[in-house]
Design a protein around this motif. Structure first.
Motif, mmCIF file in Angstrom:
data_model
loop_
_atom_site.group_PDB
_atom_site.id
_atom_site.type_symbol
_atom_site.label_atom_id
_atom_site.label_comp_id
_atom_site.label_asym_id
_atom_site.label_seq_id
_atom_site.Cartn_x
_atom_site.Cartn_y
_atom_site.Cartn_z
ATOM 1 N N LYS A 204 17.318 -22.101 2.068
ATOM 2 C CA LYS A 204 17.918 -21.374 3.201
ATOM 3 C C LYS A 204 16.854 -20.847 4.143
ATOM 4 O O LYS A 204 17.163 -20.359 5.230
ATOM 5 C CB LYS A 204 18.757 -20.198 2.685
ATOM 6 N N GLY A 205 15.599 -20.877 3.708
ATOM 7 C CA GLY A 205 14.523 -20.336 4.550
ATOM 8 C C GLY A 205 14.210 -18.926 4.098
ATOM 9 O O GLY A 205 15.116 -18.093 3.978
ATOM 10 N N LEU A 206 12.945 -18.650 3.813
ATOM 11 C CA LEU A 206 12.590 -17.331 3.287
ATOM 12 C C LEU A 206 12.345 -16.352 4.432
ATOM 13 O O LEU A 206 11.660 -16.679 5.400
ATOM 14 C CB LEU A 206 11.315 -17.439 2.451
ATOM 15 N N GLU A 207 12.911 -15.175 4.285
ATOM 16 C CA GLU A 207 12.631 -14.120 5.272
ATOM 17 C C GLU A 207 11.254 -13.542 4.966
ATOM 18 O O GLU A 207 10.869 -13.461 3.797
ATOM 19 C CB GLU A 207 13.624 -12.970 5.075
ATOM 20 N N ASP A 208 10.545 -13.089 5.969
ATOM 21 C CA ASP A 208 9.298 -12.378 5.704
ATOM 22 C C ASP A 208 9.652 -11.130 4.897
ATOM 23 O O ASP A 208 10.712 -10.534 5.093
ATOM 24 C CB ASP A 208 8.591 -12.020 7.021
ATOM 25 N N LEU A 209 8.759 -10.760 4.017
ATOM 26 C CA LEU A 209 9.084 -9.681 3.081
ATOM 27 C C LEU A 209 8.418 -8.379 3.494
ATOM 28 O O LEU A 209 7.221 -8.334 3.765
ATOM 29 C CB LEU A 209 8.593 -10.082 1.680
ATOM 30 N N SER A 210 9.232 -7.322 3.527
ATOM 31 C CA SER A 210 8.692 -5.999 3.820
ATOM 32 C C SER A 210 7.864 -5.562 2.615
ATOM 33 O O SER A 210 8.366 -5.539 1.491
ATOM 34 C CB SER A 210 9.878 -5.058 4.061
ATOM 35 N N ILE A 211 6.593 -5.258 2.841
ATOM 36 C CA ILE A 211 5.741 -4.911 1.684
ATOM 37 C C ILE A 211 5.165 -3.497 1.751
ATOM 38 O O ILE A 211 4.288 -3.162 0.952
ATOM 39 C CB ILE A 211 4.598 -5.934 1.461
ATOM 40 N N THR A 212 5.648 -2.699 2.719
ATOM 41 C CA THR A 212 5.314 -1.271 2.645
ATOM 42 C C THR A 212 6.560 -0.475 3.008
ATOM 43 O O THR A 212 7.462 -0.971 3.694
ATOM 44 C CB THR A 212 4.187 -0.850 3.627
ATOM 45 N N ARG A 213 6.612 0.761 2.496
ATOM 46 C CA ARG A 213 7.741 1.648 2.797
ATOM 47 C C ARG A 213 7.156 2.980 3.265
ATOM 48 O O ARG A 213 6.081 3.370 2.835
ATOM 49 C CB ARG A 213 8.582 1.893 1.526
ATOM 50 N N VAL A 214 7.927 3.665 4.149
ATOM 51 C CA VAL A 214 7.402 4.945 4.650
ATOM 52 C C VAL A 214 8.302 6.138 4.325
ATOM 53 O O VAL A 214 7.950 7.270 4.632
ATOM 54 C CB VAL A 214 7.177 4.918 6.195
ATOM 55 N N SER A 215 9.460 5.899 3.689
ATOM 56 C CA SER A 215 10.398 7.010 3.533
ATOM 57 C C SER A 215 10.187 7.818 2.251
ATOM 58 O O SER A 215 10.959 8.705 1.951
ATOM 59 C CB SER A 215 11.830 6.474 3.599
ATOM 60 N N PHE A 216 9.191 7.515 1.478
ATOM 61 C CA PHE A 216 8.843 8.315 0.299
ATOM 62 C C PHE A 216 7.363 8.052 0.044
ATOM 63 O O PHE A 216 6.771 7.185 0.703
ATOM 64 C CB PHE A 216 9.698 7.913 -0.915
ATOM 65 N N ASP A 217 6.773 8.773 -0.896
ATOM 66 C CA ASP A 217 5.322 8.594 -1.017
ATOM 67 C C ASP A 217 4.828 8.263 -2.429
ATOM 68 O O ASP A 217 3.630 8.258 -2.689
ATOM 69 C CB ASP A 217 4.576 9.812 -0.468
ATOM 70 N N TRP A 218 5.755 7.981 -3.351
ATOM 71 C CA TRP A 218 5.308 7.713 -4.724
ATOM 72 C C TRP A 218 4.977 6.215 -4.894
ATOM 73 O O TRP A 218 5.828 5.396 -5.228
ATOM 74 C CB TRP A 218 6.357 8.164 -5.736
ATOM 75 N N GLY A 219 3.727 5.913 -4.593
ATOM 76 C CA GLY A 219 3.297 4.522 -4.713
ATOM 77 C C GLY A 219 1.836 4.438 -4.332
ATOM 78 O O GLY A 219 1.174 5.457 -4.119
ATOM 79 N N ILE A 220 1.334 3.214 -4.252
ATOM 80 C CA ILE A 220 -0.067 3.037 -3.884
ATOM 81 C C ILE A 220 -0.151 3.086 -2.355
ATOM 82 O O ILE A 220 0.500 2.300 -1.666
ATOM 83 C CB ILE A 220 -0.604 1.701 -4.441
ATOM 84 N N LYS A 221 -0.933 4.023 -1.852
ATOM 85 C CA LYS A 221 -0.957 4.237 -0.393
ATOM 86 C C LYS A 221 -1.878 3.218 0.273
ATOM 87 O O LYS A 221 -2.970 2.952 -0.221
ATOM 88 C CB LYS A 221 -1.460 5.645 -0.089
ATOM 89 N N ILE A 222 -1.445 2.691 1.427
ATOM 90 C CA ILE A 222 -2.319 1.725 2.085
ATOM 91 C C ILE A 222 -3.479 2.416 2.805
ATOM 92 O O ILE A 222 -4.377 1.765 3.312
ATOM 93 C CB ILE A 222 -1.597 0.741 3.038
ATOM 94 N N SER A 223 -3.469 3.738 2.795
ATOM 95 C CA SER A 223 -4.607 4.428 3.427
ATOM 96 C C SER A 223 -5.913 4.133 2.699
ATOM 97 O O SER A 223 -6.992 4.356 3.209
ATOM 98 C CB SER A 223 -4.364 5.931 3.466
ATOM 99 N N LYS A 224 -5.785 3.618 1.481
ATOM 100 C CA LYS A 224 -6.993 3.255 0.748
ATOM 101 C C LYS A 224 -7.434 1.830 1.080
ATOM 102 O O LYS A 224 -8.464 1.378 0.638
ATOM 103 C CB LYS A 224 -6.755 3.385 -0.757
ATOM 104 N N THR A 225 -6.612 1.097 1.817
ATOM 105 C CA THR A 225 -6.980 -0.266 2.208
ATOM 106 C C THR A 225 -7.666 -0.188 3.577
ATOM 107 O O THR A 225 -8.001 0.909 4.053
ATOM 108 C CB THR A 225 -5.737 -1.177 2.325
#
Ligand code: MSP
Length: 516
Positions: A204-225
């Motif tokens: 069917k064709g793959l949609e691009d995948l959202s790989i960051t979220r901003v509505s909560f903060d419990w995860g690995i922060k991209i500020s370290k990238t």
């Protein structure tokens, strides 16, 4: 220099927020049994388990208990460690996604994907299941009369979210994954999952995948990238899948495990339930390909334990807890049941009655009884043991030796296809054959024909030994007792004279009958 072939096998890293249930026991037991089998074949193995600690679902749960997420997952981690201890699951590594090394590796991976042009900034507008940590399009979702959207498989309520997000360009590798699926039809153990992923997603064709979220903060922060935006945390599935590599110290100073089991490894296997096949079979290979890393060599996708309410899961309230079962019936018995009764391709409806029936039938009445009968007869007539007596072997005895050879072939064939259930059906069937052989040869009538009695009992011991060797893959501690009773070493190499002059001493009923 590598001398042995390697075998790396993983379970999914479970969410620590849910109650422990027999679904966890099933997957972990299957992986543990595959590992034990490969070890028996002489492979150098590495078996990892673990927990998936980040994401909105975990944060929500911690918040509802008024706990800091880290404090919460620390408590929950112990639950799983204790469960695997109680179940006597020995593993090489317990992976936790809050480990510093894991976080460092996910940052590094994110940066590499950025450098290679796979990541761009955008805006996500669509549906999200917090319980499944999964994005869905409207066409994938189920709209009910109440006007809400639901996950088509888990039934969880979907939220509409609109937020800034970084995306992974799936489209770049869409053609590649399609070709990969078509040229590797056995990559997934299950044909219908392969077909479903091709029809419902890849074609069917793959949609691009959202790989960051901003509505909560419990995860690995991209500020370290290389992107310094503290509000973005990395999508929990991107984080979790890379635990399979951080377990092996990928990109650490000492990455010898990674080099041995992944980069140069012979078999790299993931075991998982079918509801997470999409993440493991589409996203994971694409992520790895984007970084030019090896893919897993195989994914074993198993079906579900179901009850009349459907798939066993916390949200349906039909969860069966494993700890009381293990305490009541024994760790090895529970592993025997789940490993041998479930066919990985078909959903399985569990009942405690069935558990009791299987344990009584296979272990107590069939094998246990065989062992006790034979040991008693050997003791009575041959207190110093029997002897292999080739000259006096009759046709009926030869048949047993032929059956041992057939059993070996059938067992290896089924195990090479990851069908533990079918492999052990052959073992139990052979145990029945030995009981039938006793009924036919009537050794209790042979007290005056010691030559014949010796052949019959010696043949039986050799057969029992073969069964115990296979059973030791699932029941190692019970079978090490059997080997001690039989006076042979654990998994000694089979030879016709192995029971010559061996005293047989059974000191314990290993599988007492369970009353209903
Ligand atoms: N955290 C993710 C996995 C990330 S792996 C990189 C996750 N966790 S989970 O806690 O929901 O565990 C899902 C797994 O538990 C299933 O894939 C399966 O292995 C097992 N099972 C959960 N319920 C089950 C059944 N009812 N039946 C069989 N297996 C079950 O998904």
């Amino acid at each position: 220099m590598k001398t042995k072939k390697t075998f790396y096998i993983t379970t999914p890293i479970y969410y620590p927020s849910g109650n422990l249930h027999i679904g966890h026991v099933l997957t972990t037991t299957l992986a543990w049994v595959y590992r034990n089998y490969k070890k028996m074949l002489g492979y150098d193995t590495f078996f990892s388990v673990g927990i998936d600690e980040h994401g909105q679902k975990i944060q929500k749960k911690a918040l509802s208990l008024n706990l800091e997420p880290k404090k919460y997952v620390d408590n929950e981690a112990q639950k799983f460690i204790d469960l695997w201890n109680l179940l006597q699951i020995d593993y090489d590594y317990f992976s936790r996604t809050t480990n510093e090394e894991h976080e460092r590796i996910v940052n590094l991976v994110f940066n590499k994907m950025l450098e290679k042009g796979y990541i761009y900034k955008g805006y996500y507008e669509g549906l999200y299941s917090v319980d499944d940590e999964e994005f869905l399009t409207i066409s994938q979702a189920l709209k009910k009369d109440d006007g809400n959207f639901y996950h088509p498989i888990s039934g969880h309520l979907l939220k509409e979210i609109k937020e800034e997000s970084y995306f992974f360009k799936m489209s770049k590798l869409e053609k590649w994954i399609k070709e990969f699926f078509l040229s590797n039809p056995n990559f997934l153990s299950n044909k219908s999952t392969t077909k479903e992923l091709l029809n419902n997603f890849i074609n069917k064709g793959l949609e691009d995948l959202s790989i960051t979220r901003v509505s909560f903060d419990w995860g690995i922060k991209i500020s370290k990238t290389n992107i310094k935006e503290p509000q973005h945390v990395i999508y929990v599935w991107l984080d979790a899948l890379f635990s399979y590599l951080s377990t092996l110290n990928y990109s650490e100073e000492d990455d010898s495990l990674y080099e041995k089991y992944w980069a140069n490894g012979d078999e790299r296997i993931h075991v998982l339930g079918k509801e997470i096949a999409r993440f493991h079979a589409i996203y994971w290979p694409i992520f790895l390909k984007s970084l030019d890393l090896n893919l897993p060599t195989k994914e074993i996708i198993h079906s579900w334990i179901i009850t009349p309410e459907g798939k066993m899961s916390k949200s349906k309230g039909n969860v069966i807890e494993p700890i009381p079962l293990i305490k009541k019936y024994g760790a090895e018995e529970i592993k025997y049941f789940f490993a041998t009764q479930i066919n990985i391709d078909n959903d399985f409806s569990y009942s405690e009655e069935m558990l009791i029936n299987v344990l009584n039938a296979d272990l107590s009445n069939n094998f246990g009884n065989l062992l006790n009968r034979v040991a008693k007869m050997v003791n009575q007539s041959f207190p110093n043991g029997t002897k292999f007596d080739q000259e006096n072997i009759l046709e009926i005895d030869k048949k047993i030796f032929e059956k041992i050879e057939t059993l070996k072939k059938n067992f290896d064939f089924e195990m090479s296809n990851y069908y533990i259930d079918k492999a052990f059906k052959y073992v139990v069937e052979f145990s029945s054959n030995l009981n039938e052989y006793i009924d036919k040869t009537e050794p209790w009538k042979l007290k005056n024909d010691l030559t014949r009695l010796n052949v019959v009992l010696n043949t039986l011991l050799l057969g029992i030994y073969q069964i115990a060797s296979y059973f030791s893959i699932i029941l190692p501690s019970k079978m090490s007792k059997v080997f001690a009773f039989l006076n042979v070493k654990n998994n000694q190499k089979f030879s016709f004279d192995m029971f010559d002059n061996k005293k047989i001493v059974v000191t314990e009923i290993l599988f007492p009958r369970i009353a209903k």
